[in-house]
Design a protein around this motif. Structure first.
Motif, PDB file in Angstrom:
ATOM      1  N   THR A  87       0.825  -1.218   0.000  1.00  0.00           N
ATOM      2  CA  THR A  87       0.000   0.000   0.000  1.00  0.00           C
ATOM      3  C   THR A  87       0.855   1.262   0.000  1.00  0.00           C
ATOM      4  O   THR A  87       0.312   2.367  -0.136  1.00  0.00           O
ATOM      5  CB  THR A  87      -0.906   0.022   1.241  1.00  0.00           C
ATOM      6  OG1 THR A  87      -0.097  -0.086   2.417  1.00  0.00           O
ATOM      7  CG2 THR A  87      -1.907  -1.124   1.202  1.00  0.00           C
ATOM      8  N   GLU A 128      -8.141  -1.621  -2.478  1.00  0.00           N
ATOM      9  CA  GLU A 128      -6.934  -0.895  -2.063  1.00  0.00           C
ATOM     10  C   GLU A 128      -7.243   0.144  -0.993  1.00  0.00           C
ATOM     11  O   GLU A 128      -6.500   0.298  -0.017  1.00  0.00           O
ATOM     12  CB  GLU A 128      -6.294  -0.227  -3.280  1.00  0.00           C
ATOM     13  CG  GLU A 128      -4.878   0.293  -3.029  1.00  0.00           C
ATOM     14  CD  GLU A 128      -3.860  -0.822  -2.873  1.00  0.00           C
ATOM     15  OE1 GLU A 128      -2.724  -0.528  -2.470  1.00  0.00           O
ATOM     16  OE2 GLU A 128      -4.197  -1.994  -3.147  1.00  0.00           O
ATOM     17  N   LYS A 131      -7.823  -1.476   2.389  1.00  0.00           N
ATOM     18  CA  LYS A 131      -6.579  -1.941   2.998  1.00  0.00           C
ATOM     19  C   LYS A 131      -5.813  -0.775   3.624  1.00  0.00           C
ATOM     20  O   LYS A 131      -5.246  -0.898   4.717  1.00  0.00           O
ATOM     21  CB  LYS A 131      -5.702  -2.641   1.955  1.00  0.00           C
ATOM     22  CG  LYS A 131      -6.245  -3.999   1.522  1.00  0.00           C
ATOM     23  CD  LYS A 131      -5.343  -4.632   0.471  1.00  0.00           C
ATOM     24  CE  LYS A 131      -5.893  -5.987   0.027  1.00  0.00           C
ATOM     25  NZ  LYS A 131      -5.040  -6.616  -1.018  1.00  0.00           N
ATOM     26  N   ILE A 132      -5.826   0.362   2.937  1.00  0.00           N
ATOM     27  CA  ILE A 132      -5.154   1.551   3.476  1.00  0.00           C
ATOM     28  C   ILE A 132      -5.838   2.003   4.760  1.00  0.00           C
ATOM     29  O   ILE A 132      -5.187   2.331   5.758  1.00  0.00           O
ATOM     30  CB  ILE A 132      -5.141   2.674   2.434  1.00  0.00           C
ATOM     31  CG1 ILE A 132      -4.228   2.300   1.262  1.00  0.00           C
ATOM     32  CG2 ILE A 132      -4.693   3.991   3.055  1.00  0.00           C
ATOM     33  CD1 ILE A 132      -4.245   3.287   0.117  1.00  0.00           C
TER      34      ILE A 132
END
Length: 284
Positions: A87, A128, A131-132
């Motif tokens: 990430t 994404e 996940k961040i």
């Protein structure tokens, strides 16, 4: 002569007694005061602040320039290290540590066993951005010493944000135990991975899941505000009641009017019939 003999004998006795029985000067000397034994030191009161146990040394003595190096040295954070790299969050964190003159960061690091306890396929189901957000939810934008967890005010702000309805992050410190609750997970800080004057990394036994990852739980936890009655509702209800009353009255009036009309018409018909009958009789 006798006096001389007595004087000589007395002198002899005095000399003899002085030689065999010396005067004890110690008995005449003032007795020294006894020394007082030092009072035992009272044990210092135990600190009421929580102390997270320190893990075996996994860090360098100098300020770190790469958080992943610390995690790699600990050897139990392979999944977290991979997520930080993929990430690219770790780049921002490292740059903040290098340029920051005050403040610092606190990272709560779930170990590999914590990630393995997640539902199968959970990480792969996150895009994404999610996940961040998950990683940011494990980072505080301030340095928290292992003895100062009780100084935090709930809900604690994370890098992901501070929203008590969607991102609740509450820290509870009791004795030597530090627990974190998110509305979904209750995790425990199990040890210090690294700590200096700017960066603290603590190991967690569970992954901190944000509440907004589960919309159904967000709605369930949100307080339901009672809707205030609209002023128009009373008017509408009163108007409808009046309309009903007016309608019933009108209908009643129509009904009574119809009855009156029928009665009048019946009377006229009867009079006309009687008139025709009288005319017919007269003609006969």
């Amino acid at each position: 002569m006798k006096q001389q003999i007595l004087f000589s004998f007395s002198l002899f006795l005095l000399t003899f007694s002085s030689f065999y029985y010396p005067i004890n000067t110690a008995s005449t000397a003032p007795a020294s005061s006894p020394k007082l034994a030092p009072a035992p030191k009272s044990p210092s009161p135990a600190s009421s602040k929580p102390l997270v146990p320190t893990l075996p040394d996994t860090s360098d003595s100098t300020t770190p320039d790469d958080i992943t190096k610390i995690l790699k040295k600990a050897k139990t954070f392979a999944i977290l290290t991979r997520l930080l790299k993929t990430t690219e969050i770790v780049d921002n964190l490292n740059s903040q540590l290098i340029t920051a003159k005050s403040g610092g960061l606190t990272i709560f690091a779930p170990d590999d066993s914590a990630f393995s306890n997640l539902k199968p396929g959970f990480l792969n189901s996150l895009n994404e951005n999610k996940k961040i957000e998950l990683l940011q939810f494990h980072i505080l934008p301030q340095f928290v010493d292992s003895n100062n967890f009780d100084s935090l005010s709930n809900p604690v702000e994370t890098v992901a944000g501070k929203d008590p309805l969607k991102l609740p992050f509450n820290v509870e410190s009791l004795g030597n135990s530090v627990n974190i609750s998110t509305g979904v997970v209750n995790a425990t800080v199990t040890g210090v991975v690294y700590q200096d004057n700017k960066l603290a990394i603590y190991r967690l036994d569970k992954v901190l899941l944000p509440l907004d990852f589960f919309p159904s739980k967000v709605h369930a936890s949100a307080p339901v505000a009672a809707k205030a009655p609209k002023a128009d509702d009373h008017k509408d209800k009163s108007s409808s009641a009046e309309d009903n009353e007016d309608g019933e009255t009108t209908q009643g009036q129509k009904k009574s009017g119809a009855v009156s009309f029928i009665t009048i018409e019946g009377t006229r018909t009867m009079l006309v019939s009687l008139g025709v009958a009288f005319v017919a009789v007269a003609m006969i």
